[in-house]
Design a protein around this motif. Structure first.
Motif, short mmCIF file in Angstrom:
data_model
loop_
_atom_site.label_atom_id
_atom_site.label_comp_id
_atom_site.label_asym_id
_atom_site.label_seq_id
_atom_site.Cartn_x
_atom_site.Cartn_y
_atom_site.Cartn_z
N GLY A 1 -43.40 -2.84 -28.33
CA GLY A 1 -42.40 -1.90 -29.05
C GLY A 1 -42.92 -0.65 -29.43
N ILE B 1 -38.79 -6.75 -26.33
CA ILE B 1 -39.67 -6.55 -27.59
C ILE B 1 -40.28 -7.55 -28.30
CG2 ILE B 1 -40.31 -4.84 -29.12
CD1 ILE B 1 -38.26 -2.88 -27.94
N ALA C 1 -37.64 -1.81 -32.02
CA ALA C 1 -36.73 -2.66 -31.35
C ALA C 1 -35.30 -2.53 -31.91
CB ALA C 1 -37.57 -4.15 -31.89
N GLU D 1 -32.04 -2.37 -29.35
CA GLU D 1 -30.90 -3.42 -29.42
C GLU D 1 -29.61 -2.43 -29.51
OE1 GLU D 1 -31.17 -6.73 -31.59
OE2 GLU D 1 -32.82 -7.54 -30.31
N THR E 1 -34.93 -8.53 -28.54
CA THR E 1 -36.05 -8.71 -29.62
C THR E 1 -36.29 -10.29 -29.74
OG1 THR E 1 -35.46 -6.76 -30.60
CG2 THR E 1 -36.99 -8.15 -31.72
N TYR F 1 -39.32 -11.90 -32.24
CA TYR F 1 -40.33 -11.83 -33.12
C TYR F 1 -41.37 -12.79 -32.59
CZ TYR F 1 -38.59 -8.12 -36.06
OH TYR F 1 -38.17 -6.97 -36.42
#
Length: 427
Positions: free
Chosen positions: A325, A342, A353, A357, A364, A366
């Motif tokens: 990102g 990302i 990120a 979106e 995304t 995490y």
């Protein structure tokens, strides 16, 4: 005019300043790039005069710090290894230039080059701040997402958002920077600052190197802000696409490109999950990292590793980009018109990120979600979605004629003209 450029950070932070330096040189200006010794060869290949602010050992010490991309401790790591040591070095560089240069000086640096603000206060040298990412433009109206679970948002009242930022500033920034910064300012005879972020933005000119459609200007941004566009300089001007890369691209379907960023040394799991996801999808892939020790051996068939490939040369021939990102990588994917997946860690990445979106061109995951099956599911959806493809084409068309670097240099030249006019009036 003699322009002193002070980028701070990794390749994604230095590349735009190299592009700006090349444009300034082409317009007949005297330019010196002041950054890490690590980038000496890059500057020399680009033909940009160069001065090292640190040593290769210091750069590696910062790079190898395990907390560099920690969501809570990352800023402290950058402050300890770079921001604070470079404050005095930047100031001393400008002081020498003021004492010896016969030309009119102008300083250009990032928010992390805080010694420039103090040099401006001491010597009145004109000074512009360049922000590559909108996440440093804090706003109580539409706050950037600084961490995954952000308690401030555009849906909350401005007073609430201001309080959240002020608390974060006191706990995470002032606690680290304000004391040492004020100690240095006392040595210089400058008044103490109450907030460390006061040094983030030049009082004369702030240049945002991102387009308005990516980050709409907010009423509480610095009033002296001008937006240019994404810089999109990535070494492609320095050579053709590598023959090995070209051969791999020609062997089959467009690959998925994976990169956790040029400064990432702890990407073992990122690459392991990426490889497993490609095997689930039956897709080819290119893994980009300057640190191949992060990769398993041998790589499966259809998956290749390259140390570095200019993304402007690679991504137009790729199916999608999976990355951390970072704003430089992001802008190249936008220009190429490929979907983004990302995995944000820290710094500007969660905010980028969220913006991707919002534009409808990516998704995304995490780090705790970044697992092969979820990666495969997200990529499958992105690659099959006509809506995503249309949004990617629209964004790519907006960047078909990149003007970010030239517009940034226009602002720098305009600043010199305004300063010269002010000096004339004061006589």
């Amino acid at each position: 005019m003699r322009v002193l450029l002070f980028p701070v950070g990794s390749y994604g932070d230095v590349h735009p300043f190299i592009g700006i330096a090349c444009e300034l040189l082409s317009r007949g200006h005297d330019v010196v790039l002041h950054t890490s010794e690590h980038f000496r060869s890059l500057a020399e290949r680009a033909g940009v005069p160069y001065y090292a602010v640190d040593t290769e050992e210091e750069y590696k010490r910062a790079l190898y710090d395990p907390n560099l991309f920690h969501p809570l401790h990352g800023f402290r790591t950058v402050a300890r290894n770079v921001i604070l040591p470079w404050q005095q070095r930047h100031y001393e560089i400008v002081a020498r230039e003021v004492a010896t240069s016969q030309s009119q000086l102008l300083m250009v640096g990032s928010a992390l080059a805080q010694g420039l603000y103090m040099a401006h206060e001491s010597f009145q040298v004109p000074y512009a701040t360049i922000h590559l990412q909108p996440s440093v433009m804090w706003s109580s109206v539409r706050p950037p997402r600084l961490v995954r679970y952000m308690p401030a948002s555009a849906k909350m009242p401005a007073w609430w958002n201001y309080g959240v930022y002020r608390l974060a500033e006191r706990v995470m920034i002032d606690r680290i920077l304000r004391g040492p910064t004020n100690a240095f300012r006392r040595e210089l005879g400058l008044p103490a600052i109450s907030r460390s972020t006061n040094l983030w933005h030049s009082p004369q000119k702030v240049i945002g190197m991102f387009p308005e459609w990516y980050a709409e200007p907010q009423p509480d941004w610095p009033a002296n802000t001008a937006l240019a566009d994404f810089p999109l300089w990535d070494e492609s001007d320095l050579g053709e696409l590598d023959a090995e890369v070209r051969a791999f691209l020609d062997e089959g379907d467009p690959p998925i490109v994976f990169t956790p960023g040029s400064a990432m040394l702890n990407g073992h799991q990122f690459f392991a999950e990426a490889i497993a996801a490609c095997q689930l999808l039956g897709r080819r892939a290119i893994l980009l990292t300057r640190f191949p020790q992060q990769l398993p051996e041998p790589l499966p068939s259809g998956i290749r590793h390259f140390s570095y490939v200019p993304l402007s040369q690679l991504l137009p021939h790729s199916a999608a980009l999976v990355y951390h990102g970072g704003i430089g990588t992001l802008s190249q994917a936008c220009a190429a018109g490929v979907p983004h997946l990302i995995m944000p860690l820290s710094h500007d990445q969660p905010d980028n990120a969220e913006r991707i979106e919002r534009l409808g061109i990516g998704a995304t995951l995490y780090p705790n979600q970044f697992r092969a099956r979820k990666i495969a599911e997200k990529l499958q959806h992105l690659l099959q979605s006509e809506q995503t493809a249309a949004a990617c084409r629209e964004i790519s068309a907006r960047l078909a004629n990149p003007l970010g670097v030239s517009r940034a240099v226009d602002e720098i030249e305009r600043m010199l003209t305004e300063n010269a006019a002010a000096e004339t009036l004061s006589r």
